[in-house]
Design an enzyme around this catalytic site. Structure first.
Site, PDB file in Angstrom:
ATOM      1  N   GLY A   1       0.801  -1.215   0.000  1.00  0.00           N
ATOM      2  CA  GLY A   1       0.000   0.000   0.000  1.00  0.00           C
ATOM      3  C   GLY A   1       0.835   1.267   0.000  1.00  0.00           C
ATOM      4  O   GLY A   1       2.024   1.233  -0.276  1.00  0.00           O
TER       5      GLY A   1
ATOM      6  N   GLY B   1       5.500   3.876  -8.978  1.00  0.00           N
ATOM      7  CA  GLY B   1       6.176   2.588  -9.188  1.00  0.00           C
ATOM      8  C   GLY B   1       5.171   1.444  -9.194  1.00  0.00           C
ATOM      9  O   GLY B   1       5.210   0.561 -10.066  1.00  0.00           O
ATOM     10  N   HIS B   2       4.249   1.465  -8.237  1.00  0.00           N
ATOM     11  CA  HIS B   2       3.192   0.447  -8.198  1.00  0.00           C
ATOM     12  C   HIS B   2       2.301   0.559  -9.439  1.00  0.00           C
ATOM     13  O   HIS B   2       1.905  -0.455 -10.020  1.00  0.00           O
ATOM     14  CB  HIS B   2       2.332   0.622  -6.944  1.00  0.00           C
ATOM     15  CG  HIS B   2       3.071   0.518  -5.643  1.00  0.00           C
ATOM     16  ND1 HIS B   2       3.247   1.580  -4.800  1.00  0.00           N
ATOM     17  CD2 HIS B   2       3.688  -0.529  -5.041  1.00  0.00           C
ATOM     18  CE1 HIS B   2       3.918   1.201  -3.722  1.00  0.00           C
ATOM     19  NE2 HIS B   2       4.215  -0.071  -3.842  1.00  0.00           N
TER      20      HIS B   2
ATOM     21  N   ASP C   1      13.216  -3.869  -5.537  1.00  0.00           N
ATOM     22  CA  ASP C   1      13.544  -4.826  -4.471  1.00  0.00           C
ATOM     23  C   ASP C   1      14.140  -6.063  -5.138  1.00  0.00           C
ATOM     24  O   ASP C   1      13.490  -7.096  -5.265  1.00  0.00           O
ATOM     25  CB  ASP C   1      12.285  -5.156  -3.672  1.00  0.00           C
ATOM     26  CG  ASP C   1      11.684  -3.894  -3.061  1.00  0.00           C
ATOM     27  OD1 ASP C   1      12.211  -3.428  -2.045  1.00  0.00           O
ATOM     28  OD2 ASP C   1      10.722  -3.345  -3.641  1.00  0.00           O
TER      29      ASP C   1
ATOM     30  N   LEU D   1      11.421   5.558  -6.442  1.00  0.00           N
ATOM     31  CA  LEU D   1      10.194   5.784  -5.685  1.00  0.00           C
ATOM     32  C   LEU D   1      10.052   4.689  -4.635  1.00  0.00           C
ATOM     33  O   LEU D   1      10.307   3.522  -4.907  1.00  0.00           O
ATOM     34  CB  LEU D   1       8.978   5.746  -6.619  1.00  0.00           C
ATOM     35  CG  LEU D   1       8.864   6.816  -7.686  1.00  0.00           C
ATOM     36  CD1 LEU D   1       7.486   6.748  -8.341  1.00  0.00           C
ATOM     37  CD2 LEU D   1       9.077   8.194  -7.116  1.00  0.00           C
TER      38      LEU D   1
ATOM     39  N   SER E   1       7.600   3.892  -0.804  1.00  0.00           N
ATOM     40  CA  SER E   1       6.652   4.370   0.211  1.00  0.00           C
ATOM     41  C   SER E   1       7.409   5.007   1.364  1.00  0.00           C
ATOM     42  O   SER E   1       6.912   5.913   2.026  1.00  0.00           O
ATOM     43  CB  SER E   1       5.801   3.208   0.729  1.00  0.00           C
ATOM     44  OG  SER E   1       5.206   2.516  -0.340  1.00  0.00           O
ATOM     45  N   ARG E   2       8.639   4.544   1.624  1.00  0.00           N
ATOM     46  CA  ARG E   2       9.415   5.053   2.753  1.00  0.00           C
ATOM     47  C   ARG E   2      10.055   6.415   2.468  1.00  0.00           C
ATOM     48  O   ARG E   2      10.594   7.028   3.400  1.00  0.00           O
ATOM     49  CB  ARG E   2      10.492   4.047   3.156  1.00  0.00           C
ATOM     50  CG  ARG E   2       9.933   2.781   3.791  1.00  0.00           C
ATOM     51  CD  ARG E   2      11.033   1.891   4.318  1.00  0.00           C
ATOM     52  NE  ARG E   2      10.534   0.808   5.158  1.00  0.00           N
ATOM     53  CZ  ARG E   2      10.326  -0.445   4.747  1.00  0.00           C
ATOM     54  NH1 ARG E   2      10.563  -0.781   3.495  1.00  0.00           N
ATOM     55  NH2 ARG E   2       9.873  -1.359   5.581  1.00  0.00           N
TER      56      ARG E   2
END
Ligand code: AMP
Length: 279
Positions: free
Chosen positions: A28, A33-34, A147, A181, A183-184
């Site tokens: 989430g 990127g997602h 990742d 990009l 989330s962190r």
């Protein structure tokens, strides 16, 4: 777009989707990127599923599970705009039911680098990915090269456990200054944010050096580390590795991957790049 939270709802909704089905597993707080993974899923499959699940078992005791950023309403809107057909947002109790005991340990590819710094992380990742692939019964699953070790761990587990989902790796989406990009990235302070692009500067310097014929691992690593030191990063690791096994490679006489994990203030960032020596 259907939004479901239980396995029973997921099963019913999944049965209404036109075949074939692509899934994008996420934690989430979705970003471009997602969205790129979703766009690829939509190009290659008739239906796209996104899962949003902040998986507690892949966080260590001193990591950021409790403060991991969440915005399910923003995620819902972004998925709607991206053309997602089915959004699955299970609660922790829905995924890990009473008596849950089975885990997936992928072996050597999960041991080094992130696996060493984050004990238990890849067992958590491999277990939840196995479960999500089984729950969604997707034909294809999309993972980011961002990742990179995770992608290789997932490829290994799907091959070893005879899962029928095809795993597709997608290029890293970056900010204009090269920062991957994540989330962190919201944890970066305004003062830290411009310095964060040092990771990509180091990686591109190493990539250019390798393309120019540099095979010496120590010199390639130094090219990555120089801008990190200049930007006051604390380096967790900088590694040049075989792109499938993630074992260290020296000299770099065939295609390789450079991996970086480094801390800027309270934020830990990871990134990587392909190294392609001249033939
Ligand atoms: P996360 O929500 O961070 O667990 O990421 C979910 C999926 O999106 C993983 O497969 C990530 O590798 C992928 N992803 C995260 N950031 C990026 C990015 N900047 N570019 C491409 N894929 C990404």
């Amino acid at each position: 777009m259907q939004v479901v939270t239980t396995r029973a709802e997921l099963r019913r909704a999944r049965a209404t989707l036109p075949e074939s089905v692509g899934v994008v597993p996420t934690m989430g707080y979705l970003h471009a990127g997602h969205v790129a993974l979703v766009a690829r899923a939509r190009r290659e499959s008739r239906s796209a599923i996104v899962t949003v699940f902040v998986n507690p078992t892949q966080f260590g005791p001193n990591e950021d599970l409790a403060r991991y950023p969440r915005d399910i309403e923003g995620d819902r809107r972004l998925c709607l705009d991206a053309g997602v057909d089915l959004l699955y947002v299970p609660a922790v109790e829905e995924v890990y039911r009473p008596g849950f005991a089975t885990t997936v340990d992928v072996g050597p590819v999960a041991r080094r680098w992130e696996g060493e710094r984050r004990p238990g992380h890849f067992v958590g990742v491999a277990t939840v990915v196995t479960k999500l692939l089984n729950m969604t019964r997707a034909d294809r699953a999309y993972f980011g090269e961002k990742d990179f070790q995770q992608l290789q761990v997932v490829r290994r587990l799907v091959a070893d456990l005879d899962l029928s989902t095809e795993i597709i790796g997608c290029p890293t989406v970056r900010e204009p200054d090269g920062l991957a990009l994540s989330s962190r990235n919201v944890y970066l302070t305004p003062a830290e944010r411009p310095r964060a692009s040092a990771i990509y500067r180091g990686l591109t310097a190493a990539s250019a050096a390798a393309a120019g014929g540099e095979r010496d691992t120590a010199r390639l690593r130094a090219a990555i580390e120089a801008p990190l030191h200049a930007a006051d990063f604390r380096i967790d690791y900088v590694a040049i590795v075989d792109p499938v096994t993630l074992e260290p490679l020296d000299p770099v006489d065939r295609p390789a991957r450079a991996l970086v994990a480094a801390r800027l203030g309270a934020v830990r960032l990871i990134d990587n790049i392909a190294l392609e020596p001249p033939r």
